[in-house]
Enzyme design. Structure first.
Site, PDB file in Angstrom:
ATOM      1  N   ALA A 142       0.796  -1.241   0.000  1.00  0.00           N
ATOM      2  CA  ALA A 142       0.000   0.000   0.000  1.00  0.00           C
ATOM      3  C   ALA A 142       0.827   1.289   0.000  1.00  0.00           C
ATOM      4  O   ALA A 142       0.265   2.371   0.120  1.00  0.00           O
ATOM      5  CB  ALA A 142      -1.023   0.035   1.139  1.00  0.00           C
ATOM      6  N   ALA A 143       2.163   1.191  -0.175  1.00  0.00           N
ATOM      7  CA  ALA A 143       2.981   2.421  -0.262  1.00  0.00           C
ATOM      8  C   ALA A 143       2.497   3.260  -1.439  1.00  0.00           C
ATOM      9  O   ALA A 143       2.234   4.458  -1.304  1.00  0.00           O
ATOM     10  CB  ALA A 143       4.458   2.076  -0.417  1.00  0.00           C
ATOM     11  N   GLY A 144       2.355   2.600  -2.585  1.00  0.00           N
ATOM     12  CA  GLY A 144       1.902   3.315  -3.780  1.00  0.00           C
ATOM     13  C   GLY A 144       0.486   3.851  -3.607  1.00  0.00           C
ATOM     14  O   GLY A 144       0.189   4.983  -4.005  1.00  0.00           O
ATOM     15  N   ASP A 145      -0.390   3.057  -3.003  1.00  0.00           N
ATOM     16  CA  ASP A 145      -1.780   3.514  -2.809  1.00  0.00           C
ATOM     17  C   ASP A 145      -1.829   4.740  -1.905  1.00  0.00           C
ATOM     18  O   ASP A 145      -2.553   5.701  -2.174  1.00  0.00           O
ATOM     19  CB  ASP A 145      -2.637   2.390  -2.200  1.00  0.00           C
ATOM     20  CG  ASP A 145      -2.885   1.268  -3.197  1.00  0.00           C
ATOM     21  OD1 ASP A 145      -2.808   1.524  -4.413  1.00  0.00           O
ATOM     22  OD2 ASP A 145      -3.162   0.136  -2.749  1.00  0.00           O
TER      23      ASP A 145
HETATM   24  P1  ADP Z   1       4.338   0.854  -5.221  1.00  0.00           P
HETATM   25  O1  ADP Z   1       3.795   0.367  -3.910  1.00  0.00           O
HETATM   26  O2  ADP Z   1       3.271   1.255  -6.185  1.00  0.00           O
HETATM   27  O3  ADP Z   1       5.397  -0.018  -5.839  1.00  0.00           O
HETATM   28  P2  ADP Z   1       6.517   2.552  -4.323  1.00  0.00           P
HETATM   29  O4  ADP Z   1       7.104   1.347  -3.670  1.00  0.00           O
HETATM   30  O5  ADP Z   1       7.323   3.190  -5.421  1.00  0.00           O
HETATM   31  O6  ADP Z   1       5.051   2.255  -4.874  1.00  0.00           O
HETATM   32  O7  ADP Z   1       6.240   3.614  -3.158  1.00  0.00           O
HETATM   33  C1  ADP Z   1       5.549   4.812  -3.327  1.00  0.00           C
HETATM   34  C2  ADP Z   1       6.210   5.898  -2.518  1.00  0.00           C
HETATM   35  O8  ADP Z   1       6.225   5.528  -1.116  1.00  0.00           O
HETATM   36  C3  ADP Z   1       7.663   6.167  -2.890  1.00  0.00           C
HETATM   37  O9  ADP Z   1       7.743   7.111  -3.960  1.00  0.00           O
HETATM   38  C4  ADP Z   1       8.224   6.694  -1.559  1.00  0.00           C
HETATM   39  O10 ADP Z   1       7.943   8.079  -1.417  1.00  0.00           O
HETATM   40  C5  ADP Z   1       7.449   5.911  -0.510  1.00  0.00           C
HETATM   41  N1  ADP Z   1       8.210   4.707  -0.124  1.00  0.00           N
HETATM   42  C6  ADP Z   1       8.092   3.451  -0.626  1.00  0.00           C
HETATM   43  N2  ADP Z   1       8.989   2.608  -0.068  1.00  0.00           N
HETATM   44  C7  ADP Z   1       9.697   3.347   0.825  1.00  0.00           C
HETATM   45  C8  ADP Z   1      10.788   3.074   1.727  1.00  0.00           C
HETATM   46  N3  ADP Z   1      11.322   1.847   1.820  1.00  0.00           N
HETATM   47  N4  ADP Z   1      11.256   4.093   2.496  1.00  0.00           N
HETATM   48  C9  ADP Z   1      10.729   5.346   2.411  1.00  0.00           C
HETATM   49  N5  ADP Z   1       9.716   5.664   1.580  1.00  0.00           N
HETATM   50  C10 ADP Z   1       9.203   4.696   0.788  1.00  0.00           C
END
Ligand code: ADP
Length: 302
Positions: free
Chosen positions: A248-251
């Site tokens: 859910a980082a991307g969400d």
């Molecule tokens: P998805 O879940 O769609 O693959 P990402 O992994 O690129 O998306 O994460 C989306 C955003 O969340 C990133 O651009 C960043 O700002 C933040 N993020 C993701 N992973 C990390 C991490 N390990 N540490 C800090 N911020 C993170």
């Protein structure tokens, strides 16, 4: 503050853990079981609700207890759910088995999500009309996504497409997208080009811009994100945090971008806000359960 409308999927994730994933024909005894609200559309809507966005969801669930529970979870996150309707089928689910080493096996059944039709978008037109931003993903049928984006542009709305799960997109769809927000793997699929080196990443991003996207935000996990618009290309770093679970980082990042833009913030400010939201999300386990509140984001200093 402008209203945001999310057109997308709602899924119930059914997660069983055990020593190992069973082989064909085998039954194994599991250890824990959890029922977790998910689906990219619902996750993004819940993220926005928790960030104090004024947000409404357009989607479909089945006529079963999971559907009720998903609507309830959105309502608790302060998302308007009157346009989440029911289809005489099962609610979308993901059946997830996780074994001791963390590897998993997943069956996704789209169920009611596959029944979200252009007619449902028409039925919810009033919600789109009163919104400033319409955001969608690719977990509902492509013709519905295309229809929703076209209608939104016709009504003068700002559109965001989070192209996940990624597939090659038709030009008529891309032309109706203001903000396209793939991660780097998704960008490779959308563009049909590699995205491993910085040069490759920028070339693939430029290829998408040439198709008519106004703003491209490529999320790069712990490396932050790459942003391209008429003012050029720039990279934003992520916060250095201890990532526990990147689900859910991307969400949550997409939710953060939408809420900030709806509040009239600049693109740079919106990216800064969303980067905090992403950093907070990865420090907790789970999908909707790991989404930060507005207070947590405003208090976050990296
Ligand atoms: P998805 O879940 O769609 O693959 P990402 O992994 O690129 O998306 O994460 C989306 C955003 O969340 C990133 O651009 C960043 O700002 C933040 N993020 C993701 N992973 C990390 C991490 N390990 N540490 C800090 N911020 C993170």
């Amino acid at each position: 503050m402008g209203k945001i409308c999310v057109v997308g999927s709602l899924n119930m994730d059914l997660v069983a853990t055990g020593k190992r994933i069973p082989v064909v024909g085998e039954t194994v005894l599991g250890e824990t079981f959890k029922q977790v609200p998910g689906g990219k559309g619902a996750n993004q809507a819940a993220a926005m609700g928790r960030l104090h966005g004024d947000v409404a969801m357009i989607g479909k669930v089945g006529e079963d207890a999971f559907g009720e529970a998903l609507i309830q979870a959105l309502a608790e996150a302060k998302v308007e759910t009157k346009d989440v309707t029911k289809a005489p089928t099962s609610t979308g689910i993901a059946l997830i088995t996780v074994q001791a080493d963390g590897d998993n096996a997943i069956v996704v059944v789209p169920g009611a999500n596959a029944e979200l039709k252009p007619a449902d978008i028409d039925a919810a037109k009033a919600t789109i009309e009163e919104s400033e931003i319409v955001i969608t993903q690719l977990e509902t049928p492509m013709d519905t996504v295309t229809y929703a984006l076209k209608l939104a542009k016709k009504l003068g709305k700002v559109t965001i497409l989070n192209p996940a799960p990624a597939v090659r997109l038709k030009d008529e769809l891309i032309q109706n997208v203001d903000y396209l927000t793939p991660n780097e793997t998704e960008l490779a699929i959308l563009s049909g080009m590699p995205t491993e080196s910085q040069e490759e990443l920028e070339a693939a991003a430029k290829a998408m811009m040439n198709k008519g996207v106004k703003v491209l935000i490529v999320t790069l996990g712990s490396k932050g994100c790459l942003v391209i618009d008429e003012n050029g290309t720039r990279q934003f770093s992520a916060f250095k945090v201890k990532a526990v679970d990147t689900t859910a980082a991307g969400d949550s990042f997409n939710g953060g971008v939408a809420v900030a833009l709806a509040e009239g913030k600049s693109l740079e400010e919106a990216i800064g806000f969303a980067t905090k939201v992403g950093a907070l999300t990865v420090q907790k386990a789970g999908a909707q359960s790991s989404l930060p509140t507005r207070e947590e984001v405003d208090g976050f200093r990296g």
